[in-house]
Design a protein around this motif. Sequence first.
Motif, short mmCIF file in Angstrom:
data_model
loop_
_atom_site.label_atom_id
_atom_site.label_comp_id
_atom_site.label_asym_id
_atom_site.label_seq_id
_atom_site.Cartn_x
_atom_site.Cartn_y
_atom_site.Cartn_z
N ALA A 155 0.83 -1.21 0.00
CA ALA A 155 0.00 0.00 0.00
C ALA A 155 0.86 1.26 0.00
CB ALA A 155 -0.92 -0.01 1.21
N ILE A 188 -4.01 -6.04 -5.96
CA ILE A 188 -5.11 -5.68 -5.07
C ILE A 188 -4.96 -4.25 -4.58
CG2 ILE A 188 -6.11 -6.15 -2.79
CD1 ILE A 188 -5.52 -9.14 -3.30
N GLU A 189 -3.74 -3.90 -4.16
CA GLU A 189 -3.50 -2.55 -3.65
C GLU A 189 -3.57 -1.51 -4.77
OE1 GLU A 189 -3.46 -1.75 -0.58
OE2 GLU A 189 -3.42 -3.79 0.20
N GLU A 191 -5.29 -1.67 -7.65
CA GLU A 191 -6.67 -1.48 -8.09
C GLU A 191 -7.43 -0.60 -7.09
OE1 GLU A 191 -10.14 -4.32 -9.97
OE2 GLU A 191 -9.14 -5.02 -8.14
N LYS A 192 -7.22 -0.85 -5.82
CA LYS A 192 -7.88 -0.08 -4.77
C LYS A 192 -7.45 1.39 -4.81
CE LYS A 192 -7.33 -2.13 -0.93
NZ LYS A 192 -6.75 -2.56 0.36
N GLN A 195 -8.70 3.32 -8.04
CA GLN A 195 -10.10 3.70 -7.95
C GLN A 195 -10.29 4.93 -7.06
OE1 GLN A 195 -12.63 0.59 -6.46
NE2 GLN A 195 -14.51 1.64 -6.98
N LYS A 196 -9.59 4.95 -5.95
CA LYS A 196 -9.70 6.07 -5.02
C LYS A 196 -9.17 7.36 -5.63
CE LYS A 196 -8.47 7.36 -0.27
NZ LYS A 196 -7.75 6.93 0.97
#
Length: 387
Positions: A155, A188-189, A191-192, A195-196
């Motif tokens: 992250a 996963i990190e 994509e998250k 989007q944010k």
Amino acid sequence: MKRVLVSALALIAAGILAMPVAAQAPEVYRVGAIFSITGPGSSLGIPERDTALMLEADINARGGVRGPDGKAHPLKLVIYDDTSDETKAVLAAKKLIDEDRVVAIVGTTLSGTSLAILDTTQKAEVPLVSCAAAAKIVEPAAERKWVFKTPQSDALIVGALIDYLKAKGLTRVAWAGVDYAFGQLGWIEFEKAAQKAAVTIAASEKFGQKDVDMTAQLIRIKAANPQAVVVWSIPPSASLATKNYADLGLKMPLFQSHGIGNKKYIELAGAGANGVIFPAGKLLVAEQLPDLDVQKYVLLGYARDFETRYGPRNTFGGHAWDAVRLVVRALEKAGPDRAAVRAALEGTKNFVGITGVFDFSAADHNGLDARAVTMVQIVDGQWRPAK
């Protein structure tokens, strides 16, 4: 005659009893280590092993680890090669715990192998300081009581990359990631975070850890017309993807992960590596840091010591430096007691390491913040701070 003999024996016995007892040798502090010295992760694991051996030699040359008893104890690192294989990593962890009776373990090199040994180390209540990146290794901390790690979390790294992409106006991005733990968890990190941050993912592709050609995936990415491409892997696959990228004549900016922070990536990728930008720790550009940076002189000292013995510095050796030094620091406070070492690790504050400044807590077993990441660009085969 008999009385004289008995008297003589008595005098000898008394003399023996009066002799000073030889000083007992201080207890050896035994620490285990598991690195990917061979296999696909070897470009990371070899510098980790070399760094650990360098520290062991330097610490013992200064007398050893001064424990809470005030005595200097020899440091013994018991190092195993997991060959970049999860099953072998588990076997190595069990051997270190059950046979070698180590007080703590540093490693493993890869996210997949680190995740594989979590159950073993947790059940045995042996502190583990991983040299792998995945945030899942230490999260949630309440379920990872015995586990810490030194590389920046996915992250943290992804956040720095997304911020850089946004600052450069690159909001339509394609992704190509290696299809094992490092790439999967990075995705996963990413994509998250995308989007944010309102960053559009124009295409997403996967490739195998041992694949030797990613041309097909890159052709599909080209068709999606992104403004930039992110490749998430380690050498050799990260290097091969870079060569394929150059061979296809793709002109969009190419970004990579912190998994390429060693010269092996540049050697394997060749001229195609020039211009690649990636988030990493500060070790690669230590000389160009401002003098007020609290890490600068620690970084320069490690770089000098490592390069004198082994060759060009890399961020992965730095992960091992942090892991070994953190365990030694805990041993100095706690001695060779596993539970006490774990508590000392968790209580670490303001430890200036190679990867960053560590502040562990019960809720955070990575202990790093945004200061631990900078953007690096490869220029003429050399690392430079990205503009």
